[in-house]
Design a protein around this motif. Structure first.
Motif, mmCIF file in Angstrom:
data_model
loop_
_atom_site.group_PDB
_atom_site.id
_atom_site.type_symbol
_atom_site.label_atom_id
_atom_site.label_comp_id
_atom_site.label_asym_id
_atom_site.label_seq_id
_atom_site.Cartn_x
_atom_site.Cartn_y
_atom_site.Cartn_z
ATOM 1 N N ARG A 165 0.813 -1.224 0.000
ATOM 2 C CA ARG A 165 0.000 0.000 0.000
ATOM 3 C C ARG A 165 0.844 1.270 0.000
ATOM 4 N NH1 ARG A 165 -5.370 -1.481 3.655
ATOM 5 N NH2 ARG A 165 -5.857 -3.418 2.538
ATOM 6 N N PHE A 166 1.876 1.252 -0.818
ATOM 7 C CA PHE A 166 2.686 2.438 -1.051
ATOM 8 C C PHE A 166 2.397 2.953 -2.458
ATOM 9 C CE2 PHE A 166 6.273 2.986 2.142
ATOM 10 C CZ PHE A 166 5.597 2.330 3.155
ATOM 11 N N SER A 167 2.908 4.151 -2.747
ATOM 12 C CA SER A 167 2.650 4.787 -4.041
ATOM 13 C C SER A 167 3.470 4.128 -5.141
ATOM 14 C CB SER A 167 3.000 6.276 -3.968
ATOM 15 O OG SER A 167 4.379 6.442 -3.675
ATOM 16 N N LYS A 168 3.140 4.474 -6.390
ATOM 17 C CA LYS A 168 3.902 3.944 -7.529
ATOM 18 C C LYS A 168 5.356 4.383 -7.413
ATOM 19 C CE LYS A 168 4.153 3.733 -12.561
ATOM 20 N NZ LYS A 168 3.562 4.118 -13.855
ATOM 21 N N PRO A 169 6.306 3.464 -7.558
ATOM 22 C CA PRO A 169 7.722 3.809 -7.381
ATOM 23 C C PRO A 169 8.220 4.847 -8.378
ATOM 24 C CG PRO A 169 7.394 1.432 -7.295
ATOM 25 C CD PRO A 169 6.104 2.022 -7.778
ATOM 26 N N THR A 206 8.578 18.809 -15.445
ATOM 27 C CA THR A 206 7.894 17.690 -14.776
ATOM 28 C C THR A 206 6.710 18.140 -13.921
ATOM 29 O OG1 THR A 206 9.401 17.800 -12.871
ATOM 30 C CG2 THR A 206 10.020 16.339 -14.682
ATOM 31 N N HIS A 207 6.306 19.403 -14.049
ATOM 32 C CA HIS A 207 5.275 19.928 -13.135
ATOM 33 C C HIS A 207 3.936 19.218 -13.294
ATOM 34 C CE1 HIS A 207 4.330 22.236 -16.780
ATOM 35 N NE2 HIS A 207 3.125 22.401 -16.277
ATOM 36 N N GLN A 208 3.641 18.671 -14.478
ATOM 37 C CA GLN A 208 2.360 17.990 -14.679
ATOM 38 C C GLN A 208 2.229 16.768 -13.772
ATOM 39 O OE1 GLN A 208 -0.203 18.963 -16.301
ATOM 40 N NE2 GLN A 208 0.595 20.647 -17.507
ATOM 41 N N SER A 209 3.301 16.017 -13.619
ATOM 42 C CA SER A 209 3.238 14.832 -12.765
ATOM 43 C C SER A 209 3.087 15.227 -11.298
ATOM 44 C CB SER A 209 4.491 13.974 -12.946
ATOM 45 O OG SER A 209 5.658 14.711 -12.662
ATOM 46 N N ILE A 210 3.667 16.360 -10.908
ATOM 47 C CA ILE A 210 3.511 16.844 -9.531
ATOM 48 C C ILE A 210 2.064 17.251 -9.277
ATOM 49 C CG2 ILE A 210 4.219 18.623 -7.889
ATOM 50 C CD1 ILE A 210 6.965 18.616 -9.258
ATOM 51 N N LEU A 211 1.463 17.944 -10.244
ATOM 52 C CA LEU A 211 0.062 18.347 -10.102
ATOM 53 C C LEU A 211 -0.856 17.124 -10.050
ATOM 54 C CD1 LEU A 211 -0.110 21.417 -12.534
ATOM 55 C CD2 LEU A 211 -0.204 21.452 -10.026
ATOM 56 N N LYS A 212 -0.570 16.115 -10.876
ATOM 57 C CA LYS A 212 -1.386 14.905 -10.874
ATOM 58 C C LYS A 212 -1.325 14.207 -9.520
ATOM 59 C CE LYS A 212 -2.134 10.488 -13.234
ATOM 60 N NZ LYS A 212 -2.221 9.749 -11.954
ATOM 61 N N CYS A 213 -0.131 14.126 -8.953
ATOM 62 C CA CYS A 213 0.019 13.512 -7.636
ATOM 63 C C CYS A 213 -0.782 14.273 -6.595
ATOM 64 C CB CYS A 213 1.489 13.466 -7.246
ATOM 65 S SG CYS A 213 1.785 12.964 -5.548
ATOM 66 N N LEU A 214 -0.728 15.596 -6.653
ATOM 67 C CA LEU A 214 -1.473 16.422 -5.700
ATOM 68 C C LEU A 214 -2.968 16.177 -5.821
ATOM 69 C CD1 LEU A 214 -1.464 18.629 -3.551
ATOM 70 C CD2 LEU A 214 -1.471 20.329 -5.397
ATOM 71 N N VAL A 215 -3.470 16.113 -7.054
ATOM 72 C CA VAL A 215 -4.894 15.839 -7.269
ATOM 73 C C VAL A 215 -5.268 14.457 -6.739
ATOM 74 C CG1 VAL A 215 -6.661 15.450 -9.031
ATOM 75 C CG2 VAL A 215 -5.117 17.403 -9.225
ATOM 76 N N ASP A 216 -4.443 13.457 -7.034
ATOM 77 C CA ASP A 216 -4.702 12.096 -6.558
ATOM 78 C C ASP A 216 -4.745 12.046 -5.033
ATOM 79 O OD1 ASP A 216 -4.814 11.220 -9.154
ATOM 80 O OD2 ASP A 216 -2.771 10.402 -9.181
ATOM 81 N N MET A 217 -3.841 12.778 -4.389
ATOM 82 C CA MET A 217 -3.826 12.812 -2.927
ATOM 83 C C MET A 217 -5.101 13.436 -2.379
ATOM 84 S SD MET A 217 0.134 13.915 -2.153
ATOM 85 C CE MET A 217 -0.241 14.292 -0.452
ATOM 86 N N LEU A 218 -5.518 14.537 -3.000
ATOM 87 C CA LEU A 218 -6.738 15.203 -2.544
ATOM 88 C C LEU A 218 -7.964 14.319 -2.740
ATOM 89 C CD1 LEU A 218 -6.102 18.828 -3.884
ATOM 90 C CD2 LEU A 218 -6.015 18.059 -1.508
#
Length: 227
Positions: A165-169, A206-218
């Protein structure tokens, strides 16, 4: 072991064939046959419980990490020198650790094991280790004696991270030349500006992947908030 660097350690010979991948019930369990930790290991990929910590480190600094492990002449006591390279600059840090079966402990000034141990998890990769750390920043790290691994080996580690149950590596930088780079402790003002410029360019790309991670977390917190 190596908890200040968020990361992990791997077995001694390269397999000739591809072993059958392990299932989730095995991948989440500690190893039974203990590897010989001595030698150099290369960090291949790292996962954190939530996606953002590993993603930020990889997308901003894009590090390559290796660790040289040597026995200190005392049973189960080792020194680990971690070598980190980021945008052409390097830093090293050495820590001692104690191995007890499938557990790796930090040690105190008397070389006695202290704290919560890291766990060596199972893997079908014969010259790899998987290290699970439960610290301030919990991580699962995949290391190999090779600088690169196969797609099948990486897929198994991705499944393993999901099993616990960890995030994608995050796959780290494969540039393992830690000898030809500027020491980060001796960086000049001009070099500091160059380093920051490289970080900024990396973030832009790489900012798109950072934004996607933030959305997924929310989104992951919404069901818990509603209930």
């Amino acid at each position: 072991m190596m908890k200040t660097l968020w990361v992990a350690v791997v077995l001694s010979f390269v397999s000739v064939g591809q072993p059958a991948p392990l299932t989730c019930d095995k991948l989440a369990k500690p190893v039974e046959n203990l590897p010989d930790l001595s030698g150099r290991w290369h960090y291949i990929a790292v996962s954190t419980e939530v996606c953002m910590p590993a993603l930020l480190i990889n997308k901003i600094f894009w590090p390559s990490i290796a660790v040289d492990i040597t026995n200190k002449g005392v049973p189960n006591l080792y020194a680990a020198t971690v070598k980190v390279k980021m945008h052409g600059f390097c830093m090293n840090e050495t820590e001692d650790f104690f191995q007890e079966n499938n557990k790796l402990f930090e040690v105190n000034s008397e070389n006695s094991p202290v704290g919560e141990p890291d766990l060596l998890l199972q893997t079908s990769c014969s010259d790899c280790i998987v290290l699970k750390s439960n610290d301030t920043l919990s991580t699962v790290s995949f290391l190999s004696r090779r600088k690169t691994i196969t797609e099948e080996e990486l897929k198994e580690f991705e499944m393993q991270a999901e099993c616990v149950r960890f995030s994608k590596p995050q796959v780290l930088n494969a540039d393992q030349d830690h000898d030809n780079c500027q020491d980060l402790d001796d960086i000049s003002e001009d070099q500091s500006l160059t380093f920051l410029q490289q970080v900024f360019e990396r973030v832009k790309s790489t900012h798109q992947s950072i934004l996607k991670c933030l959305v997924d977390m929310l989104l992951s917190y919404i069901p818990a908030t509603i209930t």
